[in-house]
Write a protein that holds these residues in place. Structure first.
Motif, PDB file in Angstrom:
ATOM      1  N   GLN A  70       0.831  -1.205   0.000  1.00 52.28           N
ATOM      2  CA  GLN A  70       0.000   0.000   0.000  1.00 52.28           C
ATOM      3  C   GLN A  70       0.867   1.257   0.000  1.00 52.28           C
ATOM      4  O   GLN A  70       0.565   2.236  -0.694  1.00 52.28           O
ATOM      5  CB  GLN A  70      -0.928  -0.018   1.228  1.00 52.28           C
ATOM      6  N   HIS A  73       2.162   1.638  -3.617  1.00 52.17           N
ATOM      7  CA  HIS A  73       1.147   2.116  -4.550  1.00 52.17           C
ATOM      8  C   HIS A  73       0.821   3.596  -4.310  1.00 52.17           C
ATOM      9  O   HIS A  73       0.648   4.366  -5.267  1.00 52.17           O
ATOM     10  CB  HIS A  73      -0.122   1.278  -4.424  1.00 52.17           C
ATOM     11  N   TYR A 174      -4.086   4.400 -12.055  1.00 48.72           N
ATOM     12  CA  TYR A 174      -3.306   3.549 -11.161  1.00 48.72           C
ATOM     13  C   TYR A 174      -3.921   3.523  -9.764  1.00 48.72           C
ATOM     14  O   TYR A 174      -4.032   2.459  -9.142  1.00 48.72           O
ATOM     15  CB  TYR A 174      -1.869   4.062 -11.093  1.00 48.72           C
ATOM     16  N   GLN A 175      -4.329   4.697  -9.272  1.00 46.78           N
ATOM     17  CA  GLN A 175      -4.924   4.741  -7.941  1.00 46.78           C
ATOM     18  C   GLN A 175      -6.228   3.965  -7.900  1.00 46.78           C
ATOM     19  O   GLN A 175      -6.491   3.218  -6.946  1.00 46.78           O
ATOM     20  CB  GLN A 175      -5.166   6.180  -7.512  1.00 46.78           C
ATOM     21  N   HIS A 178      -5.125   0.086  -8.033  1.00 46.63           N
ATOM     22  CA  HIS A 178      -4.203  -0.539  -7.095  1.00 46.63           C
ATOM     23  C   HIS A 178      -4.307  -0.055  -5.650  1.00 46.63           C
ATOM     24  O   HIS A 178      -3.940  -0.804  -4.742  1.00 46.63           O
ATOM     25  CB  HIS A 178      -2.758  -0.316  -7.565  1.00 46.63           C
ATOM     26  N   VAL A 179      -4.755   1.185  -5.435  1.00 46.90           N
ATOM     27  CA  VAL A 179      -4.744   1.724  -4.070  1.00 46.90           C
ATOM     28  C   VAL A 179      -6.011   1.299  -3.343  1.00 46.90           C
ATOM     29  O   VAL A 179      -7.121   1.577  -3.794  1.00 46.90           O
ATOM     30  CB  VAL A 179      -4.621   3.254  -4.078  1.00 46.90           C
TER      31      VAL A 179
END
Length: 296
Positions: A70, A73, A174-175, A178-179
């Motif tokens: 985490q 990311h 991306y957030q 993956h986040v």
């Protein structure tokens, strides 16, 4: 009004508040850039924002992200959404590109997001494609007067604006993918630490001295308290709550709102073409947001 009703009202107001805050970014650049090199300003902004968030985290006793993945990311999104995006916009403005033109280039973000989602199997409806196209036409109309000044465009300034465009687009996607959901205060702090880390070497390349002017202090204060603590936090929460294409479409509303702020603050003219563009942009965004985009 009950607590649940107040929360629901705040959730509905979040996109409006985000657009209003985010629209001040170019206004702040206009105030600050005559008095400071861009990377130095941004690096100090990151440090002050980290300090403000850290004090808030300590006071609220908020837990930090638990997993190493985490942290990684969040750091990646910080490099793209803070360092890459802001550096591209602010250096382009410093080098002579007007706020309207840089906003127009960054305004391609909803289109890039929709194209990526479609290529990855996400369904973007015809209605949403129509809204994206309509919003972009409105965006061009809003900044059409400033597009007449071709001196703003050089290979250098254009490359910087494109860097900002791809950075905010990649960071958003991306957030979203993956986040994991976590407290917005600790998430923003990790992102800002990553942005400060990659920005520091660039500060050493700047030779221009900082001029301590009241406009610079005011721009810094709003950049930290309004843009970072407010705007970036809202953007993080909107991405976590909504579809990426719908959230990105809100970026279409930033240049029209910036044009109205420039009219109010600097008496820049607002023409009939500008008003038509604002209406078309708002209509386009409503078409995108109204129909959710199924995502993987």
């Amino acid at each position: 009004m009950s607590g649940a009703a107040q929360h629901e009202s705040w959730v509905r107001a979040m996109p409006v508040v985000f657009v209003l805050i985010w629209s001040t970014g170019f206004i702040v650049a206009r105030f600050a850039m005559p008095y400071s090199p861009p990377m130095t300003f941004l690096w100090v902004r990151y440090l002050l924002s980290i300090l403000a968030f850290w004090l808030w985290i300590r006071w609220a006793r908020v837990a930090w992200p638990q997993s190493r993945a985490q942290w990684w990311h969040l750091g990646v999104t910080g490099v793209f959404m803070h360092a890459g995006y802001l550096s591209g916009v602010w250096v382009a403005v410093k080098a002579g590109m007007g706020s309207g033109l840089s906003a127009l280039i960054v305004g391609f973000q909803p289109v890039l997001t929709a194209i990526w989602l479609s290529s990855q199997g996400g369904q973007v409806t015809r209605r949403q494609w129509g809204g994206l196209l309509l919003g972009f036409v409105g965006l061009v109309l809003v900044v059409s007067r400033k597009l007449q000044d071709t001196l703003e465009v050089t290979p250098w300034t254009f490359s910087l604006a494109v860097l900002a465009l791809f950075s905010i687009t990649i960071g958003t996607l991306y957030q979203k993918r993956h986040v994991q959901s976590c407290d917005v205060r600790t998430a923003n702090t990790v992102q800002l630490m990553a942005a400060a880390l990659v920005t520091l070497p660039l500060v050493a390349l700047e030779s221009e001295a900082v001029q301590w002017h009241p406009s610079l202090f005011g721009a810094m204060a709003w950049s930290v308290l309004g843009m970072t603590l407010g705007g970036s936090s809202l953007f993080y929460m909107l991405i976590q709550r909504g579809a990426a294409a719908s959230v990105s479409s809100l970026m279409y509303l930033v240049p029209p709102c910036t044009a109205l702020l420039a009219w109010f603050l600097f008496d820049e003219p607002v023409t009939v073409t500008t008003l038509v563009g604002i209406v078309l942009t708002a209509l386009g965004v409503s078409l995108v947001v109204r129909t959710p985009v199924p995502e993987r």
